[in-house]
Design a protein around this motif. Structure first.
Motif, short mmCIF file in Angstrom:
data_model
loop_
_atom_site.label_atom_id
_atom_site.label_comp_id
_atom_site.label_asym_id
_atom_site.label_seq_id
_atom_site.Cartn_x
_atom_site.Cartn_y
_atom_site.Cartn_z
N GLN A 314 0.86 -1.18 0.00
CA GLN A 314 0.00 0.00 0.00
C GLN A 314 0.89 1.23 0.00
OE1 GLN A 314 -2.83 -2.82 0.15
NE2 GLN A 314 -3.17 -0.66 -0.29
N VAL A 315 0.49 2.25 -0.72
CA VAL A 315 1.27 3.47 -0.83
C VAL A 315 0.48 4.63 -0.25
CG1 VAL A 315 2.45 5.06 -2.39
CG2 VAL A 315 2.42 2.60 -2.90
N TYR A 316 1.09 5.32 0.70
CA TYR A 316 0.49 6.51 1.31
C TYR A 316 1.34 7.73 0.97
CZ TYR A 316 -2.24 3.36 4.33
OH TYR A 316 -3.11 2.40 4.80
N LEU A 317 0.68 8.85 0.80
CA LEU A 317 1.36 10.13 0.56
C LEU A 317 1.13 11.04 1.76
CD1 LEU A 317 2.83 12.17 -1.33
CD2 LEU A 317 0.54 12.83 -2.15
N HIS A 318 2.21 11.60 2.27
CA HIS A 318 2.15 12.47 3.45
C HIS A 318 2.09 13.93 3.01
CE1 HIS A 318 2.65 14.13 7.31
NE2 HIS A 318 3.95 14.02 7.46
N GLY A 319 1.15 14.66 3.60
CA GLY A 319 1.03 16.09 3.35
C GLY A 319 0.68 16.81 4.64
N VAL A 320 0.10 17.99 4.50
CA VAL A 320 -0.19 18.81 5.68
C VAL A 320 -1.43 19.64 5.38
CG1 VAL A 320 1.33 20.68 4.89
CG2 VAL A 320 0.77 20.47 7.32
N GLY A 321 -2.25 19.86 6.43
CA GLY A 321 -3.47 20.63 6.24
C GLY A 321 -3.73 21.59 7.38
N LEU A 322 -4.71 22.45 7.17
CA LEU A 322 -5.14 23.35 8.24
C LEU A 322 -5.80 22.55 9.35
CD1 LEU A 322 -6.76 26.39 6.37
CD2 LEU A 322 -4.60 26.38 7.62
N SER A 323 -5.46 22.84 10.58
CA SER A 323 -6.06 22.14 11.70
C SER A 323 -7.52 22.58 11.85
CB SER A 323 -5.31 22.45 12.99
OG SER A 323 -5.55 23.79 13.37
N PRO A 324 -8.37 21.73 12.46
CA PRO A 324 -9.74 22.17 12.74
C PRO A 324 -9.79 23.46 13.55
CG PRO A 324 -9.55 19.79 13.02
CD PRO A 324 -8.15 20.32 12.80
N LYS A 325 -8.85 23.62 14.51
CA LYS A 325 -8.83 24.84 15.31
C LYS A 325 -8.55 26.07 14.45
CE LYS A 325 -6.80 26.86 19.50
NZ LYS A 325 -6.63 28.20 18.91
N ALA A 326 -7.58 25.92 13.52
CA ALA A 326 -7.27 27.04 12.63
C ALA A 326 -8.47 27.39 11.76
CB ALA A 326 -6.07 26.70 11.76
N GLN A 327 -9.21 26.37 11.34
CA GLN A 327 -10.40 26.62 10.53
C GLN A 327 -11.45 27.37 11.34
OE1 GLN A 327 -11.75 23.06 8.26
NE2 GLN A 327 -9.79 22.17 8.83
N ARG A 328 -11.66 26.94 12.57
CA ARG A 328 -12.68 27.59 13.40
C ARG A 328 -12.28 29.02 13.77
NH1 ARG A 328 -12.41 22.43 16.06
NH2 ARG A 328 -14.25 21.15 15.56
N ASP A 329 -11.03 29.17 14.18
CA ASP A 329 -10.59 30.48 14.69
C ASP A 329 -10.66 31.55 13.61
OD1 ASP A 329 -10.15 29.29 17.10
OD2 ASP A 329 -7.95 29.26 16.95
N ALA A 330 -10.26 31.20 12.39
CA ALA A 330 -10.22 32.20 11.32
C ALA A 330 -11.37 32.04 10.33
CB ALA A 330 -8.89 32.11 10.58
#
Length: 584
Positions: A314-330
């Motif tokens: 199985q192949v997974y790709l690692h990335g990064v996203g906005l946290s739920p807190k960052a989404q709520r706060d802004a």
């Protein structure tokens, strides 16, 4: 399973079945497979044949009047057995819990079901897609047998994200092709040309070259009665069915409902003027670039990871996203970024793949390079050195090959190839907007059905969310000691930003799900509120899009719908049509 071809049936044939599934892509094929072996008689209706055909593909034409979208429909959807799974790249992910929530800052958000309710169906979707564990956050590290990547991201603002790549049965090097892998009995040399009854071999059968031109209802429009189909050669038929499931994609599902307007002038199931509205996609764009010469540590962390097991890799790709807190706060939308890496012409790993392809009788670019040259990437990035040059590249790069081999065998990671360019690419969800929609054009296709008129809207909230993620990545990655990404110029402001985002062939939301008929087209079981027996499968039922590719959720919802139809059939046999037959 028996495969019929409309072009080989007598003119004006009338077919009777219990469940008619319109479309053989991920939603339709999964639904058919889940209903196989049940007491229900099922007919899968496919617009195309076993392979793509120009005359059928022309039926995909749309009239675009909104934000710029990829114009070449051959890159976006396919009318043939297996549907658009014939051309997808296989990337899968799971919606975040926040995606299901009613978020005060995102108008029209909220699903009538929760992520926890869908969890069992997501797990049941894994075999269809050839997936490993459905883990797409920091919990994956333990399954990979690795410590979490260090140094850690500031979790209040950024969180790790993973995607997983589907692995097919017929060709494990590529993703699931739902025609070959899920409906293999429909893949053969010929189709039945004499109507002998739709009992066939088993309870699921397929009708090819049958494009739905109208959804038939009773005189009130409140109960479905079946569909009318036609082929590009002019052959027509009527299919009587107690249940019709539209599984034709986010554009086509809405188009068919709107165009089925003989009884109800505004279209079947459209009593609240919601069919076709809330069209969403995943606007994508390069948000930053990194100097390839200083990006090795970054590529090592945010690259691909292998999970080897008894069923393969199985192949997974690692990335990064906005946290739920960052989404709520802004008050931002969900979005995530990953690395897009372009191989340099002198990379020895891709040179070796090309040489191996030539030895097998191929000769073009390596398969993963072709995948990289997808519609959102520049085709001139595909290197085409000669065989001699590739052989010299291998000879000159023995140390790099040894290092890569060690990485593959000991670290279970693919080699870090020589790159000509390294970009951070972002996908963002969209705020549901009722003015972003599919309506009917004044123009018609070759079968007389009005074209889809697509008015896709992209809002400032999408730009703000992308910009926030890009700014955080530039700030945090640099402070953690990685090569600092250079944000894209278009993020600095002005209206030009819309010209730098592109749809990703993920049409979503046009028959959205809601408990209240005033808020959605289908209910939590995907039945159209206004029309008994009419169901919709696929991403058009999603109330919101999240940032992830939709196929895993599409398959999970199709499994859930199959369970509902089987339970409904047992509980209310009188609602179903009689045993299937063919008459003319």
């Amino acid at each position: 399973m028996t495969v019929f071809d409309l072009d080989k049936l007598p003119p004006d044939t009338e077919l009777t079945t219990e469940v008619c599934i319109v479309g053989s892509g991920p939603a339709g094929a999964t639904l058919a497979a889940e209903l196989a072996g049940s007491s229900l008689r099922v007919l899968v209706v496919e617009s195309g044949g076993r392979e793509p055909e120009a005359a059928v593909a022309a039926l995909n034409e749309v009239e675009n009047v909104g934000a710029a979208r990829v114009a070449d429909q051959a890159l976006m959807r396919t009318r043939a057995l297996g549907g658009t799974s014939r051309i997808w790249t296989g990337r899968c992910g799971e919606l975040d819990e926040i995606d299901y929530a009613d978020r005060p800052w995102v108008a029209h958000s909220g699903w009538p079901v929760t992520g926890s309710e869908l969890r069992p169906f997501l797990d049941r979707a894994r075999p269809y897609l050839g997936l490993g564990p459905n883990l797409y956050d920091e919990r994956l590290w333990a399954v990979l047998g690795r410590r979490p990547a260090r140094p850690p991201l500031p979790e209040a603002r950024l969180v790790p994200r993973f995607w997983q790549f589907s692995r097919g049965v017929t060709d494990p090097a590529g993703p699931t092709r739902f025609g070959l892998d899920v409906l293999p009995d429909a893949v053969g040399d010929d189709a039945v040309d004499e109507p002998r009854g739709l009992a066939g071999a088993g309870n699921v059968n397929v009708l090819l070259h049958a494009t739905v031109t109208h959804i038939d209802t009773d005189d009130t429009g409140a109960v479905v009665r079946g569909v009318e189909v036609a082929s590009t050669s002019g052959r027509q038929a009527r299919i009587r069915a107690a249940v019709v499931v539209l599984a034709a994609g986010g554009i086509e599902n809405a188009r068919l409902m709107l165009a089925s307007n003989r009884v109800v002038p505004h279209g079947v199931g459209n009593g609240n003027d919601l069919v076709g509205r809330f069209l969403m996609d995943h606007p994508g764009s390069v948000i930053a670039s990194v100097d390839p010469g200083s990006a090795r540590r970054l590529r090592d962390r945010f690259g691909r990871y292998w999970l080897d097991g008894p069923d393969g890799r199985q192949v997974y790709l690692h990335g990064v996203g906005l946290s739920p807190k960052a989404q709520r706060d802004a008050e931002l939308l969900n979005c995530a970024a990953f690395l897009e890496e372009y191989p340099a012409p002198g990379d020895p790993w891709h040179a070796g793949q090309r040489l191996a392809s030539r030895l097998r009788g191929g000769g073009g670019p390596a398969q993963d390079e072709v995948a990289l040259a997808s519609f959102w990437r520049r085709e001139d990035e595909v290197p085409e050195p000669t065989a001699v040059r590739d052989a010299l590249t291998l000879a000159r790069n023995a140390p790099a090959l040894a290092t890569g081999a060690y990485r593959m065998t000991r670290r279970h990671r693919p080699p870090i190839f020589q790159a000509s360019r390294v970009d951070l690419y972002c996908l963002v969800e969209q705020e549901p907007d009722p003015s972003s929609r599919v309506t009917l054009s004044d123009r018609v296709d070759g079968l007389g059905v009005p074209l889809s008129r697509v008015d896709w809207r992209v809002s400032e909230r999408e730009r703000t969310s992308i910009g926030r993620l890009a700014g955080l990545l530039a700030q945090e990655l640099g402070s953690l000691g990685y090569a600092s990404p250079e944000p894209a110029v278009w993020l600095k402001g002005g209206d030009a930003w819309r010209e730098n985002v592109i749809d990703r062939a993920h049409p979503i939301g046009t028959t959205r799900m809601a408990d209240d008929p005033r808020a959605g087209v289908v209910d939590r079981n995907c039945q159209v509120h206004d029309t008994e027996g009419l169901f919709v499968a696929g991403s058009s039922t999603f109330p919101t899009a999240g940032h992830v590719n939709p196929t895993l959720t599409i398959v999970a919802l199709a499994i859930r719908l199959a369970d509902h139809l089987k339970a409904r059939g047992r509980a209310d046999q009188l609602a179903w049509a009689p045993s299937p037959s063919v008459s003319s």
